[in-house]
Design a protein around this motif. Structure first.
Motif, PDB file in Angstrom:
ATOM      1  N   LYS A 232       1.055   4.587  33.107  1.00  0.00           N
ATOM      2  CA  LYS A 232       0.073   3.710  32.822  1.00  0.00           C
ATOM      3  C   LYS A 232      -0.827   3.801  33.804  1.00  0.00           C
ATOM      4  CE  LYS A 232       2.789  -0.383  30.985  1.00  0.00           C
ATOM      5  NZ  LYS A 232       3.168  -1.709  31.290  1.00  0.00           N
ATOM      6  N   ALA A 233      -0.650   4.136  35.072  1.00  0.00           N
ATOM      7  CA  ALA A 233      -1.599   4.296  36.217  1.00  0.00           C
ATOM      8  C   ALA A 233      -2.322   5.561  36.187  1.00  0.00           C
ATOM      9  CB  ALA A 233      -0.671   4.274  37.585  1.00  0.00           C
ATOM     10  N   MET A 234      -1.704   6.390  35.780  1.00  0.00           N
ATOM     11  CA  MET A 234      -2.408   7.883  35.340  1.00  0.00           C
ATOM     12  C   MET A 234      -3.463   7.633  34.407  1.00  0.00           C
ATOM     13  SD  MET A 234       0.746  10.462  35.546  1.00  0.00           S
ATOM     14  CE  MET A 234      -0.011  11.967  35.742  1.00  0.00           C
ATOM     15  N   GLN A 235      -3.236   6.709  33.187  1.00  0.00           N
ATOM     16  CA  GLN A 235      -4.062   6.781  32.355  1.00  0.00           C
ATOM     17  C   GLN A 235      -5.323   5.548  32.721  1.00  0.00           C
ATOM     18  OE1 GLN A 235      -2.830   4.250  28.643  1.00  0.00           O
ATOM     19  NE2 GLN A 235      -3.885   5.928  27.376  1.00  0.00           N
ATOM     20  N   TRP A 236      -5.005   4.535  33.349  1.00  0.00           N
ATOM     21  CA  TRP A 236      -5.938   3.590  33.784  1.00  0.00           C
ATOM     22  C   TRP A 236      -6.872   4.203  34.899  1.00  0.00           C
ATOM     23  CZ3 TRP A 236      -7.518   1.607  38.452  1.00  0.00           C
ATOM     24  CH2 TRP A 236      -8.330   0.590  38.697  1.00  0.00           C
ATOM     25  N   ASP A 237      -6.598   5.147  35.762  1.00  0.00           N
ATOM     26  CA  ASP A 237      -7.419   5.935  36.622  1.00  0.00           C
ATOM     27  C   ASP A 237      -8.271   6.764  36.114  1.00  0.00           C
ATOM     28  OD1 ASP A 237      -8.002   5.639  39.671  1.00  0.00           O
ATOM     29  OD2 ASP A 237      -6.938   7.367  40.053  1.00  0.00           O
ATOM     30  N   GLU A 238      -7.913   7.327  35.094  1.00  0.00           N
ATOM     31  CA  GLU A 238      -8.907   8.267  34.114  1.00  0.00           C
ATOM     32  C   GLU A 238      -9.837   7.381  33.380  1.00  0.00           C
ATOM     33  OE1 GLU A 238      -6.742  10.680  31.243  1.00  0.00           O
ATOM     34  OE2 GLU A 238      -5.721  11.572  32.853  1.00  0.00           O
ATOM     35  N   GLN A 239      -9.534   6.144  32.823  1.00  0.00           N
ATOM     36  CA  GLN A 239     -10.209   5.439  32.039  1.00  0.00           C
ATOM     37  C   GLN A 239     -11.368   4.688  32.874  1.00  0.00           C
ATOM     38  OE1 GLN A 239      -7.742   2.962  29.896  1.00  0.00           O
ATOM     39  NE2 GLN A 239      -7.218   4.413  28.329  1.00  0.00           N
ATOM     40  N   VAL A 240     -11.053   4.222  34.188  1.00  0.00           N
ATOM     41  CA  VAL A 240     -11.845   3.402  34.974  1.00  0.00           C
ATOM     42  C   VAL A 240     -12.474   4.282  36.065  1.00  0.00           C
ATOM     43  CG1 VAL A 240     -11.761   1.279  36.604  1.00  0.00           C
ATOM     44  CG2 VAL A 240     -10.277   1.368  34.589  1.00  0.00           C
ATOM     45  N   TYR A 241     -12.158   5.175  36.496  1.00  0.00           N
ATOM     46  CA  TYR A 241     -12.521   5.832  37.654  1.00  0.00           C
ATOM     47  C   TYR A 241     -12.915   7.473  37.122  1.00  0.00           C
ATOM     48  CZ  TYR A 241     -12.225   2.031  40.722  1.00  0.00           C
ATOM     49  OH  TYR A 241     -12.473   0.826  41.405  1.00  0.00           O
ATOM     50  N   GLY A 242     -12.580   7.920  36.141  1.00  0.00           N
ATOM     51  CA  GLY A 242     -12.673   9.233  35.842  1.00  0.00           C
ATOM     52  C   GLY A 242     -11.931  10.142  36.477  1.00  0.00           C
ATOM     53  N   LEU A 243     -10.706   9.647  36.973  1.00  0.00           N
ATOM     54  CA  LEU A 243     -10.000  10.684  37.940  1.00  0.00           C
ATOM     55  C   LEU A 243      -8.743  10.969  37.361  1.00  0.00           C
ATOM     56  CD1 LEU A 243     -10.538   8.471  41.056  1.00  0.00           C
ATOM     57  CD2 LEU A 243     -11.793  10.429  40.694  1.00  0.00           C
TER      58      LEU A 243
END
Length: 861
Positions: A232-243
């Motif tokens: 979940k954290a990996m996906q969230w960081d991509e979606q919110v911060y593009g990381l």
């Protein structure tokens, strides 16, 4: 040369005279004689005659060469190795021997419970080899680990596994390479025998990442929530911060002996097992929440802390404040946003405000430190996160994201400062943030005074806001800060919200078209980490609690109403009956309980009285006995007056199999509150009803809710249920921590025998930080009745223990001394008793630097 108790100052920072570009490490693991060979490529950055001072502690030096030639140190002390007459560029080989099995401080490389493990932040790498142990020296690491194959089948380090093999003597070896330059505090090594859960994650760009979660044998079934949280954290960081994640493997290892919650070492996160292991029977909803949050926090560090790191340790909030803010955003998206924000505000009010008011007050970027471990603090972490949140509020979500993008573009692969971060935000948005930087350099808690004038004829409201930050022990002079001050005006027609920008000592704000004199709710969304001074009537607080649109101010109105009445009762010792409690509190509770809640978790929080810690922060001199008495009177009144409603909530608890979902967790939180009041109701059938809930429980949240209610109400049922609980869980280390904590936080006058009995339990060990914290943390920080005994016996008990603990684990001892440091905020008798115990500590010739700094600062102030 550093002396054991010499302070370091931010103003004295200088770039290193030498840097290290590449490191090749070889570990030959043995319990007491681990050999470490470090081959470093060193480059001079300073003047030709510059000396190279390498940090090192608790090391036996076996060999030292420069470009293959033996080298004799110019000087060698207990903490450093000094080399002179060095070429501009050279290969340095250092061979050391260390004793991991006797490293009870759990810093550097240590062995506990059969596992080799490292903890190098902040300055633990110097316990492994002589090195430039500072975050602005960033190198690429290649690591070879050699160990007994049968005992240690898993040999882990940072980066990617590139080679492995077997040796003839029953040992095996692996080699790891990390392609990213990093400071030594991010180095990690683990060797042990684990169960391993595996999964895969596909990044947004299509790369496959192997996920590996290592847990003690038999705990595999408790790792699935942590693994799901990571994805979940990996996906969230991509979606919110593009990381995106940048290595081919991401590993998490859970260990039982660990000073911290977790550590973000590049590609190999090492976790305290309490923040990894969970199932319905053994973990509470809060455990599930905390695991999800901490897993995310350490993952988010991959960019905010690893790819971009700190230039020096004074900049710690650069990575920690920012990453705490990011994990708070994540948690709010995963759970109840209102509950998450209330939790964050409670941490600030109970702990960070206390730190600001005490001898360890410091800005989120400290100016001076003696022991860096002491500044892993709520100020650096949680106030640091609040400062980031204010910055986001100032720039807007889009502007904040632009600033983050520019920050990574400019500084990827660098060790930088808080100023660099703020400058990226300013440049990306074309704004001047010079005044905002004061939040980084100024300590203390601002107090905002609110005054209002309502003009009915012109339907106009004038708010006058003034700010003042009292002097702190580290700083006398304070300047005005930019404060986003959210307000909500609530009247019979509805509500109206606005965020005011307070940047001067005093400002006036005018609201037009205000049809009637409203109730003024301050700090919507907890918009800034400040205290508010406001005269507000009970009726206005009730209106805000029932009619406000902002969840935080609704909860805060309840807290303020409770606090005002507790303080009134505390100051009037003649009022000793619950019947003398104000009707306003009854009116509020009756209205809250009238209809089913839209958010059960929010209702549960609104029904909860302020803690002793919160109440004590609202007094200049803490009235211990008065606060405890007054709080108990109000609990008793509300428990008895609404006994039928508490019984009904308990009887109508959802009968369904446990699942950690937001809806279920919210209702269990409300059930907890109902059981707490039911336990205090003095109804004849209350104990029978609570015992039935305990017997019916299929989850730890509900079980602990019963136990906590019985404990706080001092019901006889508590002892029998705790005996049953121990029989069920006596072999489970993490669950027994809950049992220890319940006993240690039991409100009673004399705890000496209880504490001694707990420390004789076979599950207890002074070498295990979790066990130490499970007993002494709750006793000293959550049991004011026992700890703050007027005769000082509680203070003496803690000090006796700290004198033993300090020689075993100074870092944990330093954190546990915190309740004694605020002695000046108590009555003269308690002050004297607390000071005596601090003086006992100060008299110890062998006191660690960790404790020495805190104790001497408290006694000086």
């Amino acid at each position: 040369m550093s002396q054991p108790h010499q302070s370091m100052r931010l103003a004295d920072y200088r770039p290193p005279a030498y840097t290290i570009t590449d490191v090749d490490l070889t570990f030959e693991l043995e319990d007491h004689q681990t050999r470490v060979t470090a081959v470093s490529q060193v480059v001079r950055q300073g003047e030709t005659q510059a000396v190279l001072e390498l940090d090192g502690e608790h090391l036996t030096l076996l060999a030292l060469t420069v470009d293959g030639e033996d080298k004799t140190p110019e000087q060698q002390t207990d903490t450093a190795l000094v080399l002179t007459d060095l070429p501009e560029q050279f290969e340095l080989k250092v061979v050391t021997e260390i004793d991991p099995a006797n490293n009870t401080a759990l810093e550097g490389l240590y062995k506990s419970d059969g596992t080799f493990c490292t903890q190098c932040e902040a300055q633990g790498f110097r316990r492994i080899t002589y090195f430039l142990d500072r975050p602005d020296v960033m190198a690429k690491y290649s690591v070879k680990v050699i160990a007994d194959k049968h005992k240690y089948p898993s040999l882990l380090s940072n980066g990617n596994l590139v080679e492995r093999g077997d040796l003839d003597d029953g040992r095996h070896w692996v080699r790891w390479q990390d392609p990213f330059a990093k400071p030594c505090y991010l180095f990690a090594l683990v060797a042990g025998d684990f169960d391993c859960l595996t999964d895969r994650y596909t990044t947004g760009s299509g790369r496959e990442v192997a996920l590996e979660l290592y847990v003690d044998k038999g705990n595999r079934h408790r790792g699935y929530h942590a693994l799901a949280s990571l994805k979940k954290a990996m996906q969230w960081d991509e979606q919110v911060y593009g990381l995106e994640y940048d290595l081919g493997v991401y590993m998490v290892v859970a260990v039982d002996f660990f000073n911290m919650g977790a550590m973000e070492n590049k590609g190999l996160n090492i976790f305290n097992a309490k923040f990894v292991l969970a199932d319905a029977e053994s973990a509470t909803d809060d455990d599930y929440f905390n695991i999800e949050s901490v897993i995310a926090h350490e993952y988010f560090h991959n960019w905010t802390g690893n790819r971009v790191t700190c230039r020096d340790w004074f900049q710690l909030s650069l990575k920690e404040g920012l990453t705490v803010f990011r994990d708070q955003q994540f948690s709010a998206d995963m759970a109840s946003p209102a509950l998450v924000r209330i939790k964050q505000a409670r941490v600030i009010r109970e702990h960070q405000f206390a730190e600001d008011a005490g001898p360890m007050a410091h800005p989120i970027r400290p100016e001076e430190v003696m022991e860096m471990n002491n500044f892993y603090s709520v100020t650096v972490y949680d106030k640091g996160a609040e400062v980031i949140r204010m910055l986001q509020r100032l720039l807007g979500q889009g502007g904040f994201r632009k600033g983050m993008d520019l920050y990574f573009e400019r500084h990827d692969g660098q060790a930088v400062t808080c100023d660099d971060f703020v400058q990226a935000m300013a440049d990306a948005n074309g704004v001047d943030l010079e005044q905002f930087k004061r939040w980084y350099s100024q300590s203390g808690t601002p107090q905002v005074t609110v005054q209002s004038e309502y003009d009915a004829k012109h339907q106009q409201l004038i708010l006058t806001l003034s700010q003042h930050t009292p002097p702190t022990q580290d700083q006398a002079d304070k300047q005005p800060l930019p404060i986003p001050f959210g307000v909500e005006l609530v009247d019979e027609h509805g509500s109206r919200s606005e965020v005011l920008s307070l940047s001067e000592s005093e400002q006036r704000f005018c609201f037009d078209h205000v049809a009637s004199n409203p109730a003024i709710a301050c700090l919507t969304g907890f918009s800034a980490p400040v205290k508010v001074k406001q005269t507000i009537a009970d009726s206005d607080l009730i209106r805000i609690a029932l009619k406000g649109q902002d969840d935080f101010v609704r909860w805060d109105a309840c807290q303020t109403l409770f606090s005002q009445h507790i303080h009134q009762l505390a100051e009037d010792s003649s009022r000793n009956s619950s019947e003398q409690v104000s009707e306003a509190l009854s009116e509020l509770i009756a209205e809250l309980l009238k209809s089913p809640p839209e958010d059960a978790a929010l209702l549960a929080e609104m029904l909860m009285l302020p803690s002793f810690d919160t109440l004590s922060q609202q007094q200049d001199i803490v009235n211990v006995d008065g606060l405890l008495r007054a709080r108990k009177l109000i609990v008793t009144r509300l428990a008895q007056e609404f006994a039928t409603q508490w019984q009904q909530l308990v009887d109508e608890r959802p009968k369904q199999d446990y699942a950690y979902t937001a809806e279920q967790a919210n209702w269990r939180r409300l059930l907890d509150r109902a059981m707490f009041y039911l336990a205090h109701s003095e109804l004849p059938e209350a104990e029978t009803q609570l015992q039935q809930v305990y017997q019916d429980s299929d989850n730890m949240t509900q079980t602990l809710g019963v136990l906590t209610g019985c404990q706080q109400a001092n019901l006889s049922l508590f002892d029998s249920l705790m005996s049953d609980f121990e029989q069920l869980w006596r072999k489970d280390s993490l669950v027994m921590d809950k049992w220890f904590s319940l006993h240690a936080s039991r409100p009673q006058d004399d705890m000496a025998g209880q504490l001694e009995s707990l420390m004789e339990h076979p599950m207890y060990s002074i070498n295990n930080p979790n066990k130490v914290r499970a007993i002494w943390g709750p006793f000293a920080m959550r049991n004011p009745q026992a700890f703050h005994q007027a005769d000082g016996r509680g203070y003496r008990l803690l000090t006796d223990y700290l004198l033993n603990l300090d020689s075993v684990n100074p870092q944990v001892a330093s954190r546990l001394v915190t309740p004694l440091l605020a002695f000046k905020r108590f009555d003269l008798g308690r002050q004297q008793h607390m000071r005596q115990q601090l003086e006992r500590l100060a008299e110890q010739a062998t006191l660690s630097r960790d404790l020495y700094e805190k104790v001497t600062r408290a006694l000086k102030g």
